[in-house]
Scaffold this active site. Structure first.
Site, PDB file in Angstrom:
ATOM      1  N   THR A 108       0.869  -1.178   0.000  1.00 11.58           N
ATOM      2  CA  THR A 108       0.000   0.000   0.000  1.00 11.58           C
ATOM      3  C   THR A 108       0.901   1.220   0.000  1.00 11.58           C
ATOM      4  OG1 THR A 108      -0.007   0.112   2.389  1.00 11.58           O
ATOM      5  CG2 THR A 108      -1.755  -1.164   1.372  1.00 11.58           C
ATOM      6  N   TRP A 142     -19.918  16.425  10.013  1.00  5.77           N
ATOM      7  CA  TRP A 142     -18.975  16.056   8.969  1.00  5.77           C
ATOM      8  C   TRP A 142     -19.364  16.650   7.623  1.00  5.77           C
ATOM      9  CZ3 TRP A 142     -17.367  10.203   9.543  1.00  5.77           C
ATOM     10  CH2 TRP A 142     -16.729  10.049  10.776  1.00  5.77           C
ATOM     11  N   GLU A 158      -5.915  -3.796  -0.443  1.00  4.81           N
ATOM     12  CA  GLU A 158      -6.251  -4.872   0.499  1.00  4.81           C
ATOM     13  C   GLU A 158      -7.406  -5.733   0.013  1.00  4.81           C
ATOM     14  OE1 GLU A 158      -5.499  -1.784   1.229  1.00  4.81           O
ATOM     15  OE2 GLU A 158      -4.457  -1.585   3.141  1.00  4.81           O
ATOM     16  N   LYS A 206     -14.298  18.057   9.682  1.00 13.00           N
ATOM     17  CA  LYS A 206     -15.161  18.091  10.864  1.00 13.00           C
ATOM     18  C   LYS A 206     -15.394  19.540  11.265  1.00 13.00           C
ATOM     19  CE  LYS A 206     -13.511  13.593  12.204  1.00 13.00           C
ATOM     20  NZ  LYS A 206     -12.214  13.440  11.547  1.00 13.00           N
TER      21      LYS A 206
HETATM   22  P1  ADP Z   1      -3.452   3.881  -2.218  1.00  6.00           P
HETATM   23  O1  ADP Z   1      -4.268   4.913  -2.926  1.00  6.00           O
HETATM   24  O2  ADP Z   1      -3.127   4.245  -0.808  1.00  6.00           O
HETATM   25  O3  ADP Z   1      -2.369   3.304  -3.034  1.00  6.00           O
HETATM   26  P2  ADP Z   1      -5.435   2.015  -2.820  1.00  6.00           P
HETATM   27  O4  ADP Z   1      -5.148   2.151  -4.250  1.00  6.00           O
HETATM   28  O5  ADP Z   1      -5.624   0.695  -2.243  1.00  6.00           O
HETATM   29  O6  ADP Z   1      -4.343   2.648  -1.987  1.00  6.00           O
HETATM   30  O7  ADP Z   1      -6.622   2.989  -2.468  1.00  6.00           O
HETATM   31  C1  ADP Z   1      -7.786   2.583  -1.859  1.00  6.00           C
HETATM   32  C2  ADP Z   1      -8.614   3.774  -1.487  1.00  6.00           C
HETATM   33  O8  ADP Z   1      -8.883   4.584  -2.629  1.00  6.00           O
HETATM   34  C3  ADP Z   1      -9.957   3.422  -0.961  1.00  6.00           C
HETATM   35  O9  ADP Z   1      -9.911   3.066   0.393  1.00  6.00           O
HETATM   36  C4  ADP Z   1     -10.733   4.714  -1.191  1.00  6.00           C
HETATM   37  O10 ADP Z   1     -10.477   5.669  -0.189  1.00  6.00           O
HETATM   38  C5  ADP Z   1     -10.146   5.216  -2.466  1.00  6.00           C
HETATM   39  N1  ADP Z   1     -11.015   4.863  -3.592  1.00  6.00           N
HETATM   40  C6  ADP Z   1     -10.877   3.860  -4.470  1.00  6.00           C
HETATM   41  N2  ADP Z   1     -11.855   3.868  -5.385  1.00  6.00           N
HETATM   42  C7  ADP Z   1     -12.659   4.908  -5.074  1.00  6.00           C
HETATM   43  C8  ADP Z   1     -13.863   5.463  -5.633  1.00  6.00           C
HETATM   44  N3  ADP Z   1     -14.447   4.958  -6.709  1.00  6.00           N
HETATM   45  N4  ADP Z   1     -14.400   6.534  -5.007  1.00  6.00           N
HETATM   46  C9  ADP Z   1     -13.830   7.076  -3.914  1.00  6.00           C
HETATM   47  N5  ADP Z   1     -12.709   6.622  -3.364  1.00  6.00           N
HETATM   48  C10 ADP Z   1     -12.121   5.552  -3.929  1.00  6.00           C
END
Ligand code: ADP
Length: 541
Positions: free
Chosen positions: A185, A443, A330, A438
């Site tokens: 991640t 929120w 994940e 917040k």
């Molecule tokens: P990182 O961005 O940290 O590399 P990930 O690619 O696993 O990790 O990102 C996952 C996160 O991206 C999700 O928990 C969410 O917050 C955000 N995310 C993914 N798809 C969407 C979506 N369609 N709309 C809003 N947020 C999204």
């Protein structure tokens, strides 16, 4: 009493074997780093994957060993996916856009034994090589003629490894729970953590992703994954496409609007996938150049919230259906896709958009719920919002080497997202819990405010962050990039919010900037932005 079906483990090697046997002449086309195009078939890809698997054996790679890549989307990367996992080793795709220290950290943490490198990244690896403690072999993904002069110790040439081996190999059979791939991640807080997929989880995810109400893939499709193979395995497309026998088009590093549009048109691409930032670039280019898509039918947009304005532009101006999807590293990554139910067939246009603007319904294999701060389940009424928890056979149970301890809450994985779920099961992300604003104990959704800003014709991209306020704790401000030549002012943009949001959601200020920071996976980096804006003081404070 057990059923009397054949006991066969779900193994990734079966995907490429299937694609070879049943879709052997279907093409895989790649635009190479060198700039030219390479074309071959699933049959060739399978043969070369087997030759590479033999070469890996020759380099001493054993079951469970980690083999890393620093590479773009291309046929060699695709072969490495299958050669490594097919042999029972673990493919670790490294995101080359990470900071150098992070790359070193994760390569050492993963204990990568072999590192495959696209030509682009040779200079980067040369700088890091001395700190890569476990890498025994550096393989440069090119042919002898293109091998660069390099300081890397005993760098190997990819094509020479392939040439030195034949394809007489039976893929080994082993337990389907065996680890297959490792993705870290991006670690916005603390060190990156490794998510370790298994053959079983990858195969189940590949089946599920292909379903009509998920990505709707078919052997009749031509698919161009813009999402990198180092970003959660290009959302599983290299697996699902082999499962369906779809033609693949890999863009390599050529991700600018013109290159992408040329590939879409010349290869007859019907389906694509990427984060909103990429589409922003492509749509701007298409508009300026007055271009159309002649074959593209649909595109998956996810990784961060897809602005409603983008969904409309794709569908109304270009006739391309948007599949708004949500997931995370994940989760392999697919969790939800915003596809319609039968009841929406006759719905008004705006009601249909309201469905697509949400992140979507859970695909079978993913269960989800929202909970309050005490962990109590909240109703699926589309109004109550809380922490989103998920579970399923392709959701992580703990991080590699148990980094960070047990992440689960009563068997559920906390996503870090705040969401609502409506009575039809459509989930909508309000925010990442760390981005939610917040104000006065209530929120405010930064995503909602960003979506409105980018719907204004004078705005290209916008990020909304909360800043300290003496009375309200935090108040939202919009940090936005204007379209070239646009004259939009702060007052105009704030007026644009009138009637679209509750009064107390009204941003306190608008700051126009030339650029916004992005993460290694192309998402807005609000963490960096908050850092950049740390000296900013609210006019209302
Ligand atoms: P990182 O961005 O940290 O590399 P990930 O690619 O696993 O990790 O990102 C996952 C996160 O991206 C999700 O928990 C969410 O917050 C955000 N995310 C993914 N798809 C969407 C979506 N369609 N709309 C809003 N947020 C999204």
């Amino acid at each position: 009493m057990n059923g009397l079906m054949m006991d066969m483990p779900l193994l990734i090697s079966d995907l490429i074997r299937h694609a070879d046997r049943h879709h052997g002449d279907t093409e895989i086309v790649s635009k190479r780093v060198e700039g030219d195009f390479h074309r071959y078939t699933y049959r060739d890809a399978h043969s070369r994957s087997k030759r590479l698997a033999k070469a890996l054996g020759g380099l001493g790679v054993k079951m469970n060993d980690r083999v890393a890549t620093l590479a773009w989307n291309g046929y060699r990367h695709f072969e490495i996916y299958y050669a490594v996992a097919g042999s029972g080793a673990v493919i670790h795709t490294i995101n080359p856009r990470l900071f150098a220290e992070q790359i070193v950290y994760i390569a050492n943490h993963a204990e990568d034994k072999v590192l495959f490198i696209d030509l682009t990244f040779v200079p980067l690896v040369e700088k890091l090589a001395a700190n890569l403690k476990t890498v025994k072999h550096f393989v440069i993904m090119t042919d002898r003629g293109h091998m660069p002069k390099t300081t890397l110790p005993s760098a190997l040439c990819y094509e020479e490894l392939i040439e030195a081996n034949d394809d007489k190999l039976e893929w080994p059979t082993f337990d389907e729970k065996t680890a297959s791939c490792l993705c870290y991640t991006s670690g916005t807080t603390g060190n990156p953590k490794g998510v370790l997929y298994s053959h079983r989880s990858t195969m189940l995810h590949a089946y599920a992703a292909a379903l009509p109400d998920a990505l709707n893939l078919s052997a009749a499709d031509t698919i161009l994954p813009v999402v990198p193979m180092f970003h959660v395995n290009a959302w599983g497309l290299p697996y699902s496409c082999a499962l369906m026998g779809a033609k693949l088009v890999f863009p390599g590093p050529h991700l600018d609007g013109k290159s992408l549009h040329d590939m879409f048109e010349n290869e007859g691409v019907t389906m694509s996938a990427g984060v909103p930032t990429v589409w922003l670039g492509l749509l701007n280019f298409m508009k300026e150049s007055k271009l159309r898509f002649s074959t593209l039918k649909a595109t998956v947009i996810g990784g961060s919230a897809c602005p409603p304005a983008m969904i409309r532009t794709f569908q109304e101006d270009y006739g391309v259906k948007v599949l708004h999807a949500w997931g995370m590293t994940e989760m392999s990554p697919l969790g939800t896709v915003a596809t319609f139910k039968g009841k929406h067939a006759k719905a008004e246009k705006d009601a249909r958009y309201a469905v697509q603007n949400k992140q979507g319904r859970a695909i079978f294999g993913v269960d989800m719920k929202i909970v309050d701060t005490e962990g109590k389940t909240l109703p699926n009424d589309g109004k109550a919002f809380g922490d989103l928890l998920v579970k399923g056979p392709w959701v992580t149970s703990s991080y590699f080497k148990n980094e960070g301890g047990d992440p689960l809450m009563d068997g559920w994985f906390p996503t870090g997202d705040v969401a609502t779920i409506d009575p039809d099961g459509y989930m909508q992300i309000t925010d990442r819990s760390k981005d939610v604003i917040k104000s006065g104990g209530e929120w405010i959704s930064s995503i909602d405010l960003e979506n409105i800003a980018v719907a204004h014709p004078g705005i290209v991209e916008a990020a909304v962050i909360g800043v300290r306020h003496p009375k309200w704790d935090e108040r939202p401000i919009v940090v936005a990039i204007k379209k070239p030549g646009a004259t939009v002012t702060k007052e105009e943009l704030l007026n644009f919010y009138e009637g679209k949001i509750a009064k107390w959601w009204m941003p306190d200020d608008v700051v126009f900037v030339e650029q916004l920071p992005h993460t290694a996976t192309g998402k807005l980096s609000k963490l960096t932005l908050r850092g950049e804006m740390k000296d900013y003081v609210l006019p209302t404070a």
